[in-house]
Design an enzyme around this catalytic site. Structure first.
Site, mmCIF file in Angstrom:
data_model
loop_
_atom_site.group_PDB
_atom_site.id
_atom_site.type_symbol
_atom_site.label_atom_id
_atom_site.label_comp_id
_atom_site.label_asym_id
_atom_site.label_seq_id
_atom_site.Cartn_x
_atom_site.Cartn_y
_atom_site.Cartn_z
ATOM 1 N N GLY A 14 0.803 -1.217 0.000
ATOM 2 C CA GLY A 14 0.000 0.000 0.000
ATOM 3 C C GLY A 14 0.839 1.272 0.000
ATOM 4 O O GLY A 14 0.445 2.287 -0.595
ATOM 5 N N ASN A 15 2.006 1.218 0.642
ATOM 6 C CA ASN A 15 2.852 2.417 0.726
ATOM 7 C C ASN A 15 3.438 2.817 -0.627
ATOM 8 O O ASN A 15 3.954 3.920 -0.764
ATOM 9 C CB ASN A 15 3.974 2.214 1.761
ATOM 10 C CG ASN A 15 4.977 1.156 1.330
ATOM 11 O OD1 ASN A 15 4.620 0.133 0.752
ATOM 12 N ND2 ASN A 15 6.242 1.389 1.609
ATOM 13 N N LYS A 132 -13.183 -9.866 5.439
ATOM 14 C CA LYS A 132 -12.563 -8.609 4.976
ATOM 15 C C LYS A 132 -13.609 -7.499 4.878
ATOM 16 O O LYS A 132 -14.486 -7.540 4.018
ATOM 17 C CB LYS A 132 -11.957 -8.806 3.582
ATOM 18 C CG LYS A 132 -10.674 -9.573 3.607
ATOM 19 C CD LYS A 132 -9.511 -8.671 3.254
ATOM 20 C CE LYS A 132 -8.212 -9.423 3.409
ATOM 21 N NZ LYS A 132 -7.062 -8.551 3.576
ATOM 22 N N LYS A 216 -3.005 -9.956 -2.330
ATOM 23 C CA LYS A 216 -2.095 -9.675 -3.453
ATOM 24 C C LYS A 216 -0.749 -10.403 -3.307
ATOM 25 O O LYS A 216 -0.101 -10.717 -4.311
ATOM 26 C CB LYS A 216 -1.880 -8.176 -3.644
ATOM 27 C CG LYS A 216 -1.129 -7.482 -2.519
ATOM 28 C CD LYS A 216 0.222 -6.970 -2.958
ATOM 29 C CE LYS A 216 1.023 -6.306 -1.873
ATOM 30 N NZ LYS A 216 0.760 -6.441 -0.471
ATOM 31 N N LYS A 278 2.589 -12.470 3.690
ATOM 32 C CA LYS A 278 3.863 -12.284 2.978
ATOM 33 C C LYS A 278 4.803 -13.447 3.277
ATOM 34 O O LYS A 278 5.420 -14.020 2.368
ATOM 35 C CB LYS A 278 4.537 -10.970 3.400
ATOM 36 C CG LYS A 278 3.716 -9.748 3.024
ATOM 37 C CD LYS A 278 4.430 -8.477 3.417
ATOM 38 C CE LYS A 278 3.461 -7.312 3.468
ATOM 39 N NZ LYS A 278 2.616 -7.159 2.284
HETATM 40 P P1 ADP Z 1 1.332 -4.069 2.451
HETATM 41 O O1 ADP Z 1 0.450 -2.938 2.070
HETATM 42 O O2 ADP Z 1 2.751 -3.888 2.011
HETATM 43 O O3 ADP Z 1 0.773 -5.416 2.106
HETATM 44 P P2 ADP Z 1 0.689 -4.615 5.233
HETATM 45 O O4 ADP Z 1 0.357 -3.519 6.163
HETATM 46 O O5 ADP Z 1 -0.390 -5.504 4.757
HETATM 47 O O6 ADP Z 1 1.482 -3.946 4.028
HETATM 48 O O7 ADP Z 1 1.815 -5.551 5.884
HETATM 49 C C1 ADP Z 1 3.093 -5.049 6.260
HETATM 50 C C2 ADP Z 1 3.082 -4.583 7.680
HETATM 51 O O8 ADP Z 1 3.017 -5.691 8.568
HETATM 52 C C3 ADP Z 1 4.330 -3.876 8.141
HETATM 53 O O9 ADP Z 1 4.367 -2.546 7.700
HETATM 54 C C4 ADP Z 1 4.235 -4.001 9.660
HETATM 55 O O10 ADP Z 1 3.567 -2.876 10.184
HETATM 56 C C5 ADP Z 1 3.339 -5.220 9.861
HETATM 57 N N1 ADP Z 1 3.917 -6.348 10.603
HETATM 58 C C6 ADP Z 1 3.183 -7.202 11.342
HETATM 59 N N2 ADP Z 1 3.928 -8.151 11.904
HETATM 60 C C7 ADP Z 1 5.208 -7.900 11.508
HETATM 61 C C8 ADP Z 1 6.452 -8.561 11.762
HETATM 62 N N3 ADP Z 1 6.519 -9.642 12.507
HETATM 63 N N4 ADP Z 1 7.559 -8.031 11.190
HETATM 64 C C9 ADP Z 1 7.491 -6.942 10.422
HETATM 65 N N5 ADP Z 1 6.339 -6.282 10.159
HETATM 66 C C10 ADP Z 1 5.200 -6.754 10.690
HETATM 67 MG MG MG Z 2 -1.006 -6.284 2.906
#
Ligand code: ADP
Ligand code: MG
Length: 315
Positions: A14-15, A132, A216, A278
């Site tokens: 998202g960023n 969701k 995604k 992820k």
């Molecule tokens: P994206 O939009 O890239 O899919 P998400 O917000 O869905 O991002 O997922 C990434 C986020 O997950 C990170 O920015 C962080 O805030 C969070 N996060 C949760 N658990 C962890 C972890 N164990 N290590 C790193 N980040 C984590």
């Molecule tokens: Mg995400």
């Protein structure tokens, strides 16, 4: 694989499209996309062949909210259509921004978006328990009417009102995969945006859009497998995967084996809906392709991650 270039499927978080402190306008999205594409152009510069998958959560939320707010003027868009619309305008922004970033480096590589359908299993257990939240908030009375008239599943959302919820099924097949394969190598392809438009396959072989959200990161993984990519690169807002995330004893990880990753999942280190998918996608890619690797890294340190100087590599 074509030629000598390594092929990477890049999943953008998202960023990559929205600054959490900035306005949620299309103009602001294009500005963020320009910055993102500077980083992506650097990857291209290192001689990789890339395919891009992006998220669309906030964008589908906004298109849907706009459509719902205008319901007395024009009928509300079905959710699969909203997903396809989001792929279109996000792809357009990336095409424009990446084209420009590449031109600055003296490169002329076509960038094309493929509106992508992704088949999900109509019997996927996720459909039994949609989780969701999407679109606007409603009163209980409005929610009950929508449930009756439109068959929506609506749930009360943490005291803030009622919201529609949809399922997040597992992606099974990328309908446009052959198109992506053909274009790969001759252009930079943006595909399976937002995880793809979810469709189910009917007994007669036809496809029908469904109201669902495909993760995604899982869609990017499937695409990477089917394209025989050398690497899955998941770019997000944090530099590395961490243990004890946001706790005083947080430990950022440079590398993870599949076995370690599975153990940490079982211990609950990765938040469902954010880091967990992820890590799961990375595991799936590496298991399906022994010897290949997946990297989870921050967008701004993507090149460093490819050089082993940032990110978490899963092998
Ligand atoms: P994206 O939009 O890239 O899919 P998400 O917000 O869905 O991002 O997922 C990434 C986020 O997950 C990170 O920015 C962080 O805030 C969070 N996060 C949760 N658990 C962890 C972890 N164990 N290590 C790193 N980040 C984590
Ligand atoms: Mg995400």
């Amino acid at each position: 694989m074509t030629g000598s270039k390594k092929r990477i499927v890049i999943a953008l978080g998202g960023n990559a499209l929205q600054d959490s402190n900035g306005p949620a306008t299309a103009e602001a999205q294009l500005e963020v996309a320009k910055k993102t594409c500077e980083y992506i152009a650097e990857i291209v510069n290192r001689n990789y062949e890339i395919v891009i998958v992006h998220g669309n959560g906030p964008q589908v939320g906004r298109i849907l909210a706009a459509s719902e707010a205008a319901k007395d003027i024009t009928p509300v868009m079905p959710f699969d259509v909203v997903g396809a619309m989001s792929q279109g305008y996000i792809g357009y922004h990336i095409q424009q921004a990446l084209g420009m970033a590449l031109a600055k480096q003296g490169r002329s590589i076509p960038v094309s978006t493929i509106v992508t359908q992704v088949v999900v299993d109509r019997d996927d257990p996720a459909f039994q328990n949609p989780t969701k939240p999407i679109g606007s908030f409603y009163t209980e009375e409005e929610a009950k009417t929508l449930m009756k008239e439109k068959g929506y599943v609506m749930k009360e959302d943490a005291g803030r009102g009622w919201r529609r919820v949809v399922a997040s099924p597992i992606p099974q097949r990328i309908v446009e995969i052959d198109t992506v394969k053909q274009l790969c190598g001759s252009c930079i392809v943006i595909a399976a945006g937002g995880g793809g438009v979810p469709v189910i396959e009917l007994p007669d072989g036809s496809l029908e859009g469904v109201a669902a959200v495909i993760d995604k990161d899982f869609a990017a993984e499937l695409l990477a497998e089917q394209l025989e990519a050398d690497m899955l690169l998941i770019l997000t807002a944090v530099d590395r995967v961490a243990l004890n995330y946001k706790q005083p004893n947080q430990k950022d990880l440079d590398a993870l084996t599949v076995e370690e990753a599975e153990k940490y999942i079982a211990e609950g280190h990765f938040a469902p809906g954010s880091m967990l998918p992820k890590v799961q996608a990375a595991i799936k890619f590496v298991k399906a392709n022994p010897g290949k690797k997946a990297i989870i890294a921050s967008l701004s340190k993507a090149v460093e991650a490819l050089e082993g100087e940032s990110g978490t590599v899963i092998t």
